[in-house]
Design a protein around this motif. Structure first.
Motif, PDB file in Angstrom:
ATOM      1  N   SER A 128       1.552   1.494 -20.628  1.00 14.70           N
ATOM      2  CA  SER A 128       0.974   0.902 -19.419  1.00 14.70           C
ATOM      3  C   SER A 128       0.615  -0.565 -19.650  1.00 14.70           C
ATOM      4  CB  SER A 128      -0.270   1.684 -18.999  1.00 14.70           C
ATOM      5  OG  SER A 128      -0.921   1.056 -17.920  1.00 14.70           O
ATOM      6  N   HIS A 129       0.925  -1.398 -18.650  1.00 20.28           N
ATOM      7  CA  HIS A 129       0.516  -2.798 -18.646  1.00 20.28           C
ATOM      8  C   HIS A 129      -0.296  -3.033 -17.373  1.00 20.28           C
ATOM      9  CE1 HIS A 129       2.985  -4.051 -22.085  1.00 20.28           C
ATOM     10  NE2 HIS A 129       3.878  -3.189 -21.623  1.00 20.28           N
ATOM     11  N   GLY A 130      -1.544  -3.418 -17.538  1.00 21.44           N
ATOM     12  CA  GLY A 130      -2.438  -3.584 -16.398  1.00 21.44           C
ATOM     13  C   GLY A 130      -3.414  -2.439 -16.314  1.00 21.44           C
ATOM     14  N   PRO A 131      -4.352  -2.468 -15.337  1.00 19.65           N
ATOM     15  CA  PRO A 131      -5.342  -1.380 -15.190  1.00 19.65           C
ATOM     16  C   PRO A 131      -4.642  -0.041 -14.980  1.00 19.65           C
ATOM     17  CG  PRO A 131      -5.888  -3.270 -13.792  1.00 19.65           C
ATOM     18  CD  PRO A 131      -4.507  -3.523 -14.313  1.00 19.65           C
ATOM     19  N   ASN A 132      -5.271   1.015 -15.498  1.00 21.32           N
ATOM     20  CA  ASN A 132      -4.685   2.354 -15.380  1.00 21.32           C
ATOM     21  C   ASN A 132      -5.087   3.059 -14.089  1.00 21.32           C
ATOM     22  OD1 ASN A 132      -3.227   2.341 -17.795  1.00 21.32           O
ATOM     23  ND2 ASN A 132      -5.052   2.865 -18.969  1.00 21.32           N
ATOM     24  N   ASP A 133      -5.622   2.312 -13.125  1.00 19.93           N
ATOM     25  CA  ASP A 133      -5.974   2.916 -11.838  1.00 19.93           C
ATOM     26  C   ASP A 133      -5.720   1.901 -10.723  1.00 19.93           C
ATOM     27  OD1 ASP A 133      -8.171   1.126 -11.892  1.00 19.93           O
ATOM     28  OD2 ASP A 133      -9.439   2.614 -12.844  1.00 19.93           O
ATOM     29  N   VAL A 134      -5.717   2.422  -9.494  1.00 20.57           N
ATOM     30  CA  VAL A 134      -5.621   1.574  -8.308  1.00 20.57           C
ATOM     31  C   VAL A 134      -6.841   1.844  -7.436  1.00 20.57           C
ATOM     32  CG1 VAL A 134      -3.113   1.322  -8.275  1.00 20.57           C
ATOM     33  CG2 VAL A 134      -4.145   3.325  -7.203  1.00 20.57           C
ATOM     34  N   THR A 135      -7.288   0.813  -6.709  1.00 25.30           N
ATOM     35  CA  THR A 135      -8.506   0.897  -5.912  1.00 25.30           C
ATOM     36  C   THR A 135      -8.186   0.609  -4.452  1.00 25.30           C
ATOM     37  OG1 THR A 135      -9.780   0.096  -7.809  1.00 25.30           O
ATOM     38  CG2 THR A 135     -10.872   0.065  -5.679  1.00 25.30           C
ATOM     39  N   CYS A 136      -8.778   1.399  -3.556  1.00 27.10           N
ATOM     40  CA  CYS A 136      -8.620   1.172  -2.112  1.00 27.10           C
ATOM     41  C   CYS A 136      -9.524   0.009  -1.701  1.00 27.10           C
ATOM     42  CB  CYS A 136      -8.990   2.441  -1.345  1.00 27.10           C
ATOM     43  SG  CYS A 136      -8.901   2.259   0.464  1.00 27.10           S
ATOM     44  N   ILE A 137      -8.935  -1.095  -1.231  1.00 24.13           N
ATOM     45  CA  ILE A 137      -9.676  -2.286  -0.823  1.00 24.13           C
ATOM     46  C   ILE A 137      -9.182  -2.719   0.558  1.00 24.13           C
ATOM     47  CG2 ILE A 137     -10.304  -4.654  -1.407  1.00 24.13           C
ATOM     48  CD1 ILE A 137      -9.563  -4.035  -4.307  1.00 24.13           C
TER      49      ILE A 137
ATOM     50  N   LYS B 122      -8.209  -1.230   3.269  1.00 21.94           N
ATOM     51  CA  LYS B 122      -7.033  -0.518   3.777  1.00 21.94           C
ATOM     52  C   LYS B 122      -5.790  -0.696   2.906  1.00 21.94           C
ATOM     53  CE  LYS B 122      -5.387   0.849   8.347  1.00 21.94           C
ATOM     54  NZ  LYS B 122      -5.329   0.477   9.778  1.00 21.94           N
ATOM     55  N   GLU B 123      -5.898  -1.468   1.819  1.00 20.69           N
ATOM     56  CA  GLU B 123      -4.769  -1.709   0.928  1.00 20.69           C
ATOM     57  C   GLU B 123      -5.128  -1.273  -0.486  1.00 20.69           C
ATOM     58  OE1 GLU B 123      -1.834  -2.837   1.830  1.00 20.69           O
ATOM     59  OE2 GLU B 123      -2.314  -3.306   3.924  1.00 20.69           O
ATOM     60  N   TRP B 124      -4.106  -0.844  -1.236  1.00 11.42           N
ATOM     61  CA  TRP B 124      -4.315  -0.484  -2.626  1.00 11.42           C
ATOM     62  C   TRP B 124      -4.158  -1.717  -3.513  1.00 11.42           C
ATOM     63  CZ3 TRP B 124      -6.365   3.993  -4.015  1.00 11.42           C
ATOM     64  CH2 TRP B 124      -6.229   5.102  -3.162  1.00 11.42           C
ATOM     65  N   SER B 125      -4.959  -1.775  -4.573  1.00  9.56           N
ATOM     66  CA  SER B 125      -4.834  -2.869  -5.533  1.00  9.56           C
ATOM     67  C   SER B 125      -3.509  -2.765  -6.283  1.00  9.56           C
ATOM     68  CB  SER B 125      -6.013  -2.848  -6.520  1.00  9.56           C
ATOM     69  OG  SER B 125      -6.028  -1.628  -7.247  1.00  9.56           O
ATOM     70  N   GLN B 126      -3.193  -3.824  -7.042  1.00 18.01           N
ATOM     71  CA  GLN B 126      -1.919  -3.880  -7.768  1.00 18.01           C
ATOM     72  C   GLN B 126      -1.839  -2.748  -8.797  1.00 18.01           C
ATOM     73  OE1 GLN B 126       0.576  -6.025  -7.156  1.00 18.01           O
ATOM     74  NE2 GLN B 126       1.873  -5.171  -8.752  1.00 18.01           N
ATOM     75  N   PRO B 127      -0.823  -1.899  -8.740  1.00 16.16           N
ATOM     76  CA  PRO B 127      -0.712  -0.797  -9.712  1.00 16.16           C
ATOM     77  C   PRO B 127      -0.202  -1.305 -11.058  1.00 16.16           C
ATOM     78  CG  PRO B 127       1.163  -0.756  -8.230  1.00 16.16           C
ATOM     79  CD  PRO B 127       0.259  -1.855  -7.734  1.00 16.16           C
ATOM     80  N   PRO B 128      -0.374  -0.517 -12.123  1.00 14.90           N
ATOM     81  CA  PRO B 128       0.159  -0.924 -13.424  1.00 14.90           C
ATOM     82  C   PRO B 128       1.684  -0.782 -13.457  1.00 14.90           C
ATOM     83  CG  PRO B 128      -0.711   1.298 -13.560  1.00 14.90           C
ATOM     84  CD  PRO B 128      -1.039   0.784 -12.174  1.00 14.90           C
ATOM     85  N   THR B 129       2.283  -1.346 -14.472  1.00 15.40           N
ATOM     86  CA  THR B 129       3.703  -1.131 -14.732  1.00 15.40           C
ATOM     87  C   THR B 129       3.836  -0.334 -16.022  1.00 15.40           C
ATOM     88  OG1 THR B 129       3.866  -3.242 -15.905  1.00 15.40           O
ATOM     89  CG2 THR B 129       4.406  -3.242 -13.565  1.00 15.40           C
ATOM     90  N   CYS B 130       4.826   0.527 -16.088  1.00 14.64           N
ATOM     91  CA  CYS B 130       5.051   1.366 -17.260  1.00 14.64           C
ATOM     92  C   CYS B 130       6.347   0.920 -17.941  1.00 14.64           C
ATOM     93  CB  CYS B 130       5.133   2.836 -16.862  1.00 14.64           C
ATOM     94  SG  CYS B 130       3.562   3.489 -16.235  1.00 14.64           S
ATOM     95  N   GLU B 131       6.205   0.338 -19.115  1.00 17.68           N
ATOM     96  CA  GLU B 131       7.352  -0.203 -19.837  1.00 17.68           C
ATOM     97  C   GLU B 131       7.926   0.836 -20.801  1.00 17.68           C
ATOM     98  OE1 GLU B 131       8.518  -3.961 -22.778  1.00 17.68           O
ATOM     99  OE2 GLU B 131       6.465  -3.719 -22.029  1.00 17.68           O
TER     100      GLU B 131
END
Length: 305
Positions: free
Chosen positions: A96-105, A107-116
């Protein structure tokens, strides 16, 4: 004096007051849970008329975004409240690269992680030697393959190579040695107990030991046999039990006063579901075994679902 009429049920006054209000009076609004304000939060009584009230718009989120090579943990088919988080977990062999969760902000979801992809391709070929066992096209991080030289040649370097973040560790060489052996093979999570020599005579032996909490599997020593070392032992890794993994799967140790965060390979661990949760029918049982550093956690879900 003016009378206030409140028709939008998603709006609420923070401090309801009298039925009628004098000129210059102000009222502040807030939205019900799951809504956010659009427009000024206050209205004012001006010339017996109220200024325009704000609106409350839906701020909940729909399904979390799909993440390539990952799965959403504890995903439920429903709307998600503002500030609510959902965890993402990369598939085995991906990092995983980036946060391991997404947050509802809003009405939109935050940027999801990428899996390399961290897997390796086929291991490198060895001149005058061969790979023991079946050759795969893909290898997970931490997987090993073992080499052996042709008869009469000595293997110089480690008998095994390890997949480490898409690359193989340094491979050995096969050289003429006249029956003598080069340095003994290196092993992961262990080492020889004596000072290494550049060359060993026929039938020399070398002992191994493993790092703390690792278990030695196989013969404790290797022997120089016609220019090649016999097969070395393997140091089996322990499993690490983390509070984060237990929280993610809604489980805890059967005896919560135990702080068993390291478990030796081969040992069984007993979990229980947390209060208000039950074992997920798709999950394994609550008694699981640590196998060479890998432990498959059981998963519990809410009793009302």
């Amino acid at each position: 004096m003016v009378r206030l009429s409140l028709e939008n049920r998603s709006l609420r006054m923070e401090k309801p007051g009298p039925v009628t209000y004098p000129n210059g009076a102000t009222l502040k609004y807030s939205c019900n849970a799951g809504f956010m304000l659009r427009g000024p939060s206050e209205i004012t009584c001006n010339m017996e008329k109220w200024t325009s009230p704000p609106a409350c718009i839906d701020a909940t989120c729909g399904d979390p975004p799909a993440v390539a090579n990952a799965e959403i943990i504890d995903h439920r088919d429903r709307r998600y409240w503002p500030a609510e988080r959902v965890q993402c977990q990369c598939h085995e062999g991906f990092e995983s690269h980036g946060p391991n969760d997404v947050t509802c902000i809003n009405k939109e979801w935050s940027q999801p992680p990428t899996c390399e992809d961290m897997m390796c391709g086929p291991p490198p070929a060895l001149t005058n030697g061969q790979i023991l066992g079946y050759r795969n096209q893909k290898y997970l991080p931490g997987e090993r393959v073992r080499y052996r030289c042709q008869q009469g040649l000595s293997l110089i370097g480690s008998q095994t190579v390890t997949c480490q973040k898409k690359k193989w560790s340094e491979s050995p060489e096969c050289r003429e040695a006249g029956g003598k052996c080069g340095p003994p093979p290196r092993i992961d999570n262990g080492d020889i107990v004596s000072f290494p020599l550049k060359q060993y005579v026929l039938n020399s032996t070398v002992d191994y030991k493993c790092k703390s909490l690792h278990i030695l599997e196989g013969p404790q020593s290797v022997r120089c046999d016609s220019g090649q070392w016999t097969d070395p032992p393997v140091c089996l890794e322990p499993c690490t039990i983390t509070p984060e993994d237990m929280e993610r799967n809604k489980i805890q140790l059967r005896r919560p006063y135990e702080k068993k965060f390291y478990v030796l390979s081969g040992v069984f661990v007993q979990f229980v579901c947390r209060w208000g949760y039950k074992l997920d029918p798709t999950s394994s049982g609550l008694r699981v075994q640590c196998l060479e550093g890998s432990l498959v956690y059981p998963k519990c879900k809410h009793r009302n679902k």
